[in-house]
Scaffold this motif. Structure first.
Motif, PDB file in Angstrom:
ATOM      1  N   GLU A   1       0.827  -1.208   0.000  1.00 49.38           N
ATOM      2  CA  GLU A   1       0.000   0.000   0.000  1.00 49.38           C
ATOM      3  C   GLU A   1       0.859   1.254   0.000  1.00 49.38           C
ATOM      4  N   GLN A   2       2.000   1.208   0.709  1.00 47.85           N
ATOM      5  CA  GLN A   2       2.913   2.350   0.694  1.00 47.85           C
ATOM      6  C   GLN A   2       3.398   2.640  -0.710  1.00 47.85           C
ATOM      7  N   ILE A   3       3.806   1.594  -1.406  1.00 51.55           N
ATOM      8  CA  ILE A   3       4.308   1.768  -2.768  1.00 51.55           C
ATOM      9  C   ILE A   3       3.223   2.339  -3.670  1.00 51.55           C
ATOM     10  N   GLN A   4       2.000   1.822  -3.518  1.00 53.01           N
ATOM     11  CA  GLN A   4       0.879   2.330  -4.324  1.00 53.01           C
ATOM     12  C   GLN A   4       0.617   3.806  -4.034  1.00 53.01           C
ATOM     13  N   GLN A   5       0.659   4.186  -2.768  1.00 51.46           N
ATOM     14  CA  GLN A   5       0.416   5.580  -2.423  1.00 51.46           C
ATOM     15  C   GLN A   5       1.541   6.478  -2.902  1.00 51.46           C
ATOM     16  N   ILE A   6       2.766   6.011  -2.791  1.00 49.89           N
ATOM     17  CA  ILE A   6       3.897   6.823  -3.252  1.00 49.89           C
ATOM     18  C   ILE A   6       3.804   7.048  -4.760  1.00 49.89           C
ATOM     19  N   GLN A   7       3.425   6.013  -5.498  1.00 46.86           N
ATOM     20  CA  GLN A   7       3.257   6.162  -6.952  1.00 46.86           C
ATOM     21  C   GLN A   7       2.192   7.208  -7.266  1.00 46.86           C
ATOM     22  N   ARG A   8       1.109   7.190  -6.510  1.00 42.47           N
ATOM     23  CA  ARG A   8       0.041   8.180  -6.745  1.00 42.47           C
ATOM     24  C   ARG A   8       0.525   9.594  -6.391  1.00 42.47           C
ATOM     25  N   ILE A   9       1.253   9.706  -5.288  1.00 37.10           N
ATOM     26  CA  ILE A   9       1.762  11.021  -4.892  1.00 37.10           C
ATOM     27  C   ILE A   9       2.696  11.581  -5.950  1.00 37.10           C
ATOM     28  N   LEU A  10       3.572  10.724  -6.474  1.00 44.06           N
ATOM     29  CA  LEU A  10       4.509  11.169  -7.510  1.00 44.06           C
ATOM     30  C   LEU A  10       3.759  11.577  -8.783  1.00 44.06           C
ATOM     31  N   ALA A  11       2.707  10.823  -9.125  1.00 44.43           N
ATOM     32  CA  ALA A  11       1.911  11.188 -10.311  1.00 44.43           C
ATOM     33  C   ALA A  11       1.223  12.537 -10.100  1.00 44.43           C
ATOM     34  N   LEU A  12       0.684  12.755  -8.892  1.00 46.19           N
ATOM     35  CA  LEU A  12       0.063  14.047  -8.597  1.00 46.19           C
ATOM     36  C   LEU A  12       1.088  15.168  -8.625  1.00 46.19           C
TER      37      LEU A  12
ATOM     38  N   ASP B   1       9.383  15.890   2.872  1.00 48.11           N
ATOM     39  CA  ASP B   1       9.398  14.581   2.215  1.00 48.11           C
ATOM     40  C   ASP B   1       8.008  14.337   1.655  1.00 48.11           C
ATOM     41  N   ILE B   2       7.908  14.362   0.338  1.00 48.67           N
ATOM     42  CA  ILE B   2       6.598  14.297  -0.312  1.00 48.67           C
ATOM     43  C   ILE B   2       5.879  12.981  -0.070  1.00 48.67           C
ATOM     44  N   ALA B   3       6.623  11.924   0.301  1.00 51.60           N
ATOM     45  CA  ALA B   3       6.033  10.590   0.428  1.00 51.60           C
ATOM     46  C   ALA B   3       5.396  10.341   1.786  1.00 51.60           C
ATOM     47  N   LEU B   4       5.443  11.307   2.712  1.00 49.28           N
ATOM     48  CA  LEU B   4       4.992  11.057   4.079  1.00 49.28           C
ATOM     49  C   LEU B   4       3.545  11.460   4.335  1.00 49.28           C
ATOM     50  N   ARG B   5       2.857  11.929   3.306  1.00 51.45           N
ATOM     51  CA  ARG B   5       1.453  12.311   3.506  1.00 51.45           C
ATOM     52  C   ARG B   5       0.673  11.937   2.259  1.00 51.45           C
ATOM     53  N   PRO B   6      -0.340  11.084   2.369  1.00 52.37           N
ATOM     54  CA  PRO B   6      -1.108  10.701   1.180  1.00 52.37           C
ATOM     55  C   PRO B   6      -1.880  11.886   0.617  1.00 52.37           C
ATOM     56  N   CYS B   7      -2.042  11.906  -0.686  1.00 53.90           N
ATOM     57  CA  CYS B   7      -2.786  12.974  -1.364  1.00 53.90           C
ATOM     58  C   CYS B   7      -3.797  12.337  -2.310  1.00 53.90           C
ATOM     59  N   LEU B   8      -4.983  12.881  -2.327  1.00 55.80           N
ATOM     60  CA  LEU B   8      -6.039  12.344  -3.178  1.00 55.80           C
ATOM     61  C   LEU B   8      -6.193  13.127  -4.471  1.00 55.80           C
ATOM     62  N   ASP B   9      -5.881  14.431  -4.422  1.00 52.58           N
ATOM     63  CA  ASP B   9      -6.069  15.257  -5.595  1.00 52.58           C
ATOM     64  C   ASP B   9      -5.139  16.459  -5.525  1.00 52.58           C
ATOM     65  N   ILE B  10      -5.258  17.324  -6.522  1.00 55.09           N
ATOM     66  CA  ILE B  10      -4.483  18.564  -6.572  1.00 55.09           C
ATOM     67  C   ILE B  10      -5.432  19.723  -6.306  1.00 55.09           C
ATOM     68  N   ASP B  11      -5.053  20.593  -5.393  1.00 54.90           N
ATOM     69  CA  ASP B  11      -5.845  21.794  -5.103  1.00 54.90           C
ATOM     70  C   ASP B  11      -5.043  23.010  -5.516  1.00 54.90           C
ATOM     71  N   LEU B  12      -5.664  23.867  -6.310  1.00 57.83           N
ATOM     72  CA  LEU B  12      -5.012  25.096  -6.766  1.00 57.83           C
ATOM     73  C   LEU B  12      -5.898  26.284  -6.440  1.00 57.83           C
ATOM     74  N   LEU B  13      -5.289  27.337  -5.931  1.00 55.73           N
ATOM     75  CA  LEU B  13      -6.000  28.587  -5.660  1.00 55.73           C
ATOM     76  C   LEU B  13      -5.534  29.632  -6.651  1.00 55.73           C
ATOM     77  N   ILE B  14      -6.487  30.223  -7.364  1.00 56.57           N
ATOM     78  CA  ILE B  14      -6.141  31.245  -8.356  1.00 56.57           C
ATOM     79  C   ILE B  14      -6.949  32.517  -8.073  1.00 56.57           C
ATOM     80  N   ASP B  15      -6.550  33.592  -8.687  1.00 60.00           N
ATOM     81  CA  ASP B  15      -7.266  34.860  -8.557  1.00 60.00           C
ATOM     82  C   ASP B  15      -8.668  34.697  -9.151  1.00 60.00           C
TER      83      ASP B  15
END
Length: 782
Positions: A470-481, A514-528
């Motif tokens: 599961e760690q490897i799967q999550q790290i792959q997703r984090i890197l893709a994000l 360290d980007i691999a230490l927190r799971p991420c589900l999506d990308i959030d962007l704040l714009i003007d």
């Protein structure tokens, strides 16, 4: 678990239990009365105390009126309300309340019920069985009614409790006769463990001017259930021996009686105030005999705990107590001393002289007392019984969702909370068995899998295959994000559109590097907001498809963002941080000027500053009932740095969100151990307590996941209540009310020009009814 151990009289053995429970990894708040005059255990922190142990006092601002009926009941009720406030503020997983007066106990238990906290009644005395002497002062009809009310309150509280602990078989039988047939009833006698090294005691005796004397010691409370006249007669009877003293260490009416009796008499009676806890064993070691008193009327409602204390100190016991009392049988069966009836002063005096004259008998009693205490006072056995009972009650309680949704009290939750801020630190609850499957499931649900894997490695362990996969799967997703985030930022920058990365990889890098230490589900962007349509167009050009078919200029009116998808990559495009446009007064330019920069694959990524993140994440977590432990961990890391904490607090005060920050900081302190400075500003006020209550209600609803429309309505109402509590201005309140009338559903159903937006609230009931009908028809058709 978070255990509130309320020890009204601050008994030494209950203090010992608090320390033992904290050593097992539980967070324990030992709470005692600050208004009660009486002997007390060592309730100050020691250098070797576990970090999860805390001592505190409750006070109503004046001494407890134990013997004044017209003041006692109001004082008890006031004390119960004070205790209820602590329950609301500290929010324990379970309450264990010992020797608490009946009205105070009843009020405190009602507060526990309101907050969904299980309550265990530890019965040390049965007040209504011995209250006759007090109510006898009242006219007979009123006294009878008062006694009936007290009986109803006391036994009713026991029946309603989630668990009951009694200290003798006689107590258990008496409760059963009064219809307290509790499934979770534990019979646990009081105890006193032998001191590691009994001091010689000469220092204490010399300090009191008693060196070389044989001391008959009566230490403890002398109230209405004790007859101080026996001590007076004993002092007269031993007066012919100049080396004998009757020493009374007490305060209250019994001591006052003896003071008046001794005035003008040359009797070998020494009257002293209660001694400091640190001097108690030295005092006991100075004596030759320990005296115990209990009247015949009080024989069924009390078991003198000083019997256990005397035995542990190797002090022979002379007891004038009813023969049917549990302590009388204990003394006789274990050979701890001599017992006489409380109405036999001649027998009491004869027994005292016998013990004074027979050194061998005293030695036998002393050896028997130490041996009994060694067998009976094993804290591993006693503490294990308490821990099992408390754990079973918490797990079985309807509020088993705990303080955060899906984070039930238990060793697995304690383990995750302990590693959250410092993966290398030893986990709380090291002596408690942690179930690997439960731990993995919990870590997955709370967004803590990567951190759990790192902690196991840093502590010399090895993650099992499931965790590694599961760690490897999550790290792959984090890197893709991360790669998609850099792609989108580059595309926006090419069109001169400024964007701030929210949460996700950017927040992970800001907090942990360290980007691999927190799971991420999506990308959030704040714009003007002014560039929202242009940013949406660029996302569409890069293959991202909006999930809502609504024009951005209309969606901006009711929502903070729009979700876009490309394959398994999701992007939330934000033009503000919350749906309520009046909640935060920050402009995008303000945030851009204060931005922080993190490095992702060697490229600069702009994100919110730590001071803005602290306020934003606190409000975000509260609005969603802290559904993920990961969110609170983010706040714990931000608040751990003193400079950042000060900046965040300054920003929260500026924006009117200090109550939200205080709630969050105290929650992080209680669950994660975040260290907060001892400042009055971090204490709770009514708004913080209201937020606490709202979050607790929402957490409970989310944990139970009530089905049906009723559950959904309760959850939505609780969420809206929290939203209103967070509003920092009338404009924000007005906008929140407006948002109740217009949502994305209405804009999706019918499109109106912006000039006719005022029609949406009028049309909403019909549009909502149509959506419900369509959903129901679709289910029937399927």
């Amino acid at each position: 678990m978070r255990i509130l151990l309320h020890d009204y009289g601050a008994y030494g053995f209950i203090v010992q239990l608090a320390r033992w429970l904290a050593e097992q990894g539980h967070m324990v708040l030992h709470l005692r009365s600050g208004d009660l005059v009486g002997p007390q255990g060592a309730t100050q922190r020691r250098h070797d105390d576990p970090p999860g142990l805390r001592f505190d006092t409750l006070s109503i601002g004046r001494p407890f009126a134990r013997y004044a009926l017209h003041r006692r009941v109001p004082d008890e009720i006031r004390y119960g309300h004070r205790m209820g406030r602590v329950i609301a503020d500290w929010r324990p997983d379970i309450i264990l309340s010992a020797n608490t007066p009946p009205f105070a106990q009843a009020v405190a238990m009602r507060a526990a019920r309101r907050h969904g906290v299980p309550f265990v009644n530890w019965v040390q005395d049965i007040f209504s069985e011995g209250a006759g002497a007090i109510v006898a002062r009242l006219p007979r009809p009123i006294g009878a009614l008062a006694l009936a009310l007290l009986h109803h309150i006391e036994y009713g509280t026991m029946r309603a409790a989630d668990g009951v602990i009694v200290i003798s078989p006689e107590f258990r039988d008496l409760l059963r006769r009064n219809k307290v047939n509790h499934p979770d009833l534990l019979l646990q006698e009081n105890w006193a463990s032998p001191a590691p090294a009994i001091p010689a005691g000469t220092d204490w005796a010399a300090a009191q001017g008693l060196a070389g004397c044989s001391l008959l010691l009566a230490a403890g409370t002398l109230g209405l259930k004790h007859d101080p006249g026996l001590l007076a007669e004993l002092a007269l009877a031993v007066g012919d021996d100049p080396a004998v003293r009757v020493v009374v260490v007490s305060q209250g009416p019994g001591r006052d009686y003896l003071s008046a009796w001794a005035a003008g008499r040359d009797a070998p009676l020494v009257l002293l105030d209660y001694q400091p806890a640190a001097d108690v064993y030295s005092m006991l070691a100075s004596a030759q005999i320990g005296l115990v008193l209990l009247t015949a009327a009080a024989g069924g409602m009390s078991v003198p705990s000083k019997v256990y204390t005397y035995a542990a100190a190797g002090l022979p016991i002379l007891a004038a107590i009813p023969p049917g009392n549990h302590a009388a049988r204990l003394i006789q069966e274990q050979g701890l001393g001599l017992v006489v009836a409380p109405d036999d002063p001649a027998g009491f005096i004869a027994a005292a002289k016998r013990l004074l004259a027979d050194a061998d008998l005293r030695r036998q009693c002393a050896d028997a007392g130490r041996a009994f205490s060694a067998r009976h006072g094993d804290m591993t056995v006693i503490g294990g019984r308490f821990q099992r009972l408390l754990t079973e009650i918490v797990v079985a309680h309807p509020r088993a969702g705990g303080r955060l949704p899906g984070l039930p009290p238990g060793p697995e939750s304690d383990y995750l909370c302990a590693l959250a801020l410092n993966p290398q630190a030893p986990a709380h609850g090291g002596r408690q068995a942690v179930d690997p499957d439960t731990l993995l499931t919990l870590a997955r649900a709370q967004g803590m899998l990567p951190l759990l894997g790192q902690a196991l490695i840093m502590r010399g362990g090895k993650p099992d295959e499931r965790l590694r996969a599961e760690q490897i799967q999550q790290i792959q997703r984090i890197l893709a994000l991360g790669a998609a985030l850099l792609e989108i930022l580059a595309a926006l920058e090419a069109h001169s559109i400024k964007a701030l990365a929210l949460k996700g990889p950017a927040l992970t890098l800001l907090l942990r590097q360290d980007i691999a230490l927190r799971p991420c589900l999506d990308i959030d962007l704040l714009i003007d907001p002014g560039q929202a349509m242009a940013a949406a167009t660029i996302l569409t050009e890069h293959g991202f498809v909006p999930t809502l078919d609504i024009a951005i200029d209309k969606l901006v009116m009711v929502s903070k963002d729009c979700l876009y998808r490309r394959g398994n990559i999701a992007v939330e495009l934000h033009w503000r941080l919350f749906d309520n446009s009046q909640l935060l007064g920050w402009t995008f330019e303000d945030l851009w000027q204060a931005r922080a920069i993190v490095s992702l694959n060697g490229q600069a990524v702009p994100t919110l500053s730590a001071r803005h993140y602290g306020v934003y994440l606190a409000v975000h977590g509260i609005r969603h009932g802290w559904q993920r432990l990961r969110w609170l961990v983010d706040m714990g890391l931000l608040l751990a740095d003193p400079a950042q904490r000060s900046a965040i607090r300054e920003q929260a005060a500026l924006d009117g969100f200090e109550p939200a920050l205080i709630h969050t900081a105290l929650l992080a302190r209680d669950l994660l151990g975040t260290v907060l400075p001892e400042e009055t500003g971090w204490q709770e006020n009514w708004r913080v307590r209201a937020i606490n209550r709202g979050v607790e209600m929402l957490s409970t609803l989310l944990a139970r996941q009530p089905s049906g429309r009723g559950g959904w309505i309760r959850r939505r109402l609780t969420e809206k209540w929290l939203d209103l509590l967070l509003c920092n201005s009338l404009k924000a309140v007005a906008m929140e009310i407006r948002m109740l009338m217009v949502g994305t559903g209405e804009i999706t159903d019918i499109e109106l020009p912006r000039s006719l937006f005022w029609l949406y609230p009028l049309a909403r009931p019909f549009l909502l009814a149509r959506r419900i009908w369509r959903r129901a028809w679709g289910q029937r058709a399927s």
